[in-house]
Scaffold this motif. Sequence first.
Motif, PDB file in Angstrom:
ATOM      1  N   HIS A   7       0.826  -1.205   0.000  1.00  0.00           N
ATOM      2  CA  HIS A   7       0.000   0.000   0.000  1.00  0.00           C
ATOM      3  C   HIS A   7       0.861   1.256   0.000  1.00  0.00           C
ATOM      4  O   HIS A   7       0.538   2.258  -0.650  1.00  0.00           O
ATOM      5  N   LEU A   8       1.966   1.226   0.728  1.00  0.00           N
ATOM      6  CA  LEU A   8       2.830   2.404   0.798  1.00  0.00           C
ATOM      7  C   LEU A   8       3.553   2.645  -0.519  1.00  0.00           C
ATOM      8  O   LEU A   8       3.712   3.802  -0.954  1.00  0.00           O
ATOM      9  N   LEU A   9       4.014   1.584  -1.171  1.00  0.00           N
ATOM     10  CA  LEU A   9       4.777   1.728  -2.406  1.00  0.00           C
ATOM     11  C   LEU A   9       3.905   1.653  -3.653  1.00  0.00           C
ATOM     12  O   LEU A   9       4.417   1.800  -4.763  1.00  0.00           O
ATOM     13  N   ASN A  10       2.603   1.421  -3.458  1.00  0.00           N
ATOM     14  CA  ASN A  10       1.669   1.346  -4.588  1.00  0.00           C
ATOM     15  C   ASN A  10       2.125   0.293  -5.600  1.00  0.00           C
ATOM     16  O   ASN A  10       2.177   0.539  -6.809  1.00  0.00           O
ATOM     17  N   GLU A  11       2.474  -0.873  -5.081  1.00  0.00           N
ATOM     18  CA  GLU A  11       2.944  -1.955  -5.946  1.00  0.00           C
ATOM     19  C   GLU A  11       1.942  -3.106  -5.919  1.00  0.00           C
ATOM     20  O   GLU A  11       1.085  -3.194  -5.045  1.00  0.00           O
ATOM     21  N   LYS A  12       2.097  -3.996  -6.873  1.00  0.00           N
ATOM     22  CA  LYS A  12       1.266  -5.192  -6.905  1.00  0.00           C
ATOM     23  C   LYS A  12       1.764  -6.184  -5.854  1.00  0.00           C
ATOM     24  O   LYS A  12       2.952  -6.226  -5.546  1.00  0.00           O
ATOM     25  N   PRO A  13       0.862  -6.981  -5.307  1.00  0.00           N
ATOM     26  CA  PRO A  13       1.283  -7.993  -4.325  1.00  0.00           C
ATOM     27  C   PRO A  13       2.283  -8.973  -4.947  1.00  0.00           C
ATOM     28  O   PRO A  13       2.088  -9.470  -6.051  1.00  0.00           O
ATOM     29  N   ARG A  14       3.353  -9.235  -4.208  1.00  0.00           N
ATOM     30  CA  ARG A  14       4.382 -10.153  -4.674  1.00  0.00           C
ATOM     31  C   ARG A  14       4.832 -11.055  -3.531  1.00  0.00           C
ATOM     32  O   ARG A  14       4.601 -10.756  -2.355  1.00  0.00           O
TER      33      ARG A  14
END
Length: 285
Positions: A197-204
Motif C-alpha cells: 500500500h505504501l509503495l503502490n505496488e502489486k502484491p508479490r
Amino acid sequence: MLVVRGFRLVGLSRMRRIRVVVMVPPPFWCHSYPWLRPFAQSLLRFLGFIFSGSAALLAFGGIFVILMYMSYRYLFRESVLAVLGSLAVVVGLTLLPTGVLAISISAKSSHYKQGVLMYLVLVLLCLEVSSGVMAQLYSVQMTSELKRTMDHLVSQYYGTHTQAPGNSPMDAVQRKLRCCGVQNYTDWLKATAASWHLLNEKPRVPESCCKEIYSHCEGDLGHLEQLFQEGCLKKLEDWLWVVMFCMFWCSIVVSVLGMLAGFCNGILMQILSHRLQILDSFTFT
C-alpha cells in the motif's frame, strides 16, 4: 562337590599348604536342553552379523541428520536434532566392536571377551534408551517450535532483518524445499500488505518462491503457475517426522537385539563357567 587338595597337618599348631577347589556343576538346564548351547552360539553369531552390518548404516544416518541440522539450524532454537544425530553415530561406532565380539565368542568363548561384550551391551542399552526418549519427546514439540520460528522469519523479512531479501534464512529454506511461506504462499500476503500500500505496488512474494524453470519470474501473484504454492512447514514436518520415527524405532530394535545378545552371552557364560576355583592356595604357618 568340594575337593580339598594338599592338606597337611603337623601337630595342632602348624599347617602347611591348603588348596581348596570348588566344583560347581553345570545348571540343570544344561543337561535337560543339550541343544541350548549350539542355539545360543548360532543366535549370537547371527546377531553379531546384524550388529556389524547396521553399524555403518546408523553411523551414516547420524551424520546425515547432523548435516541436515546444520543446513536448517536457524529454524531450531534447540540442538536436540544434532544431539540425536551424534547419539546415532556413537551407537554405530559401538555396534561394530559389539558385533565383532559376538561373532568371535560364538566361535570360541573367552571369559574376557564375554565380559567386555556384556559391558558394550549395557552401553548400547543406555544410549538407545536416551535416544528413543529424546526422539519421542522432541517430536511432540517440534511442530510448534518450527511454526513459531518460521512465522518470525516471515514477519521480519521486510522489516528489521540483517540480510537483504533474497539472502535471508527464509529464502534459503524455500529454495531447498521448493516451497513458499509457512502454510502456503498466502502467508506473504499478510506479512507484506503494508509495504504494498505504501509503495503502490502489486502484491508479490519473494523470488525464492519461483520455480527454477521460470528464469524471469519476479514473484508476481498474477502468475501462480510460476510459483511454489505449498508451504514449507508441512515439508519440514514430514522430514522431521521420518527422522524421529526412524530414530525411535531403531532405538527399540537395537535395544531388543542387544538384550537378546546379552541373554545368549549369559547362557554361554553359565555353561562354560561351571568350574569355579574359589581358593587356589592358602598357607598357614
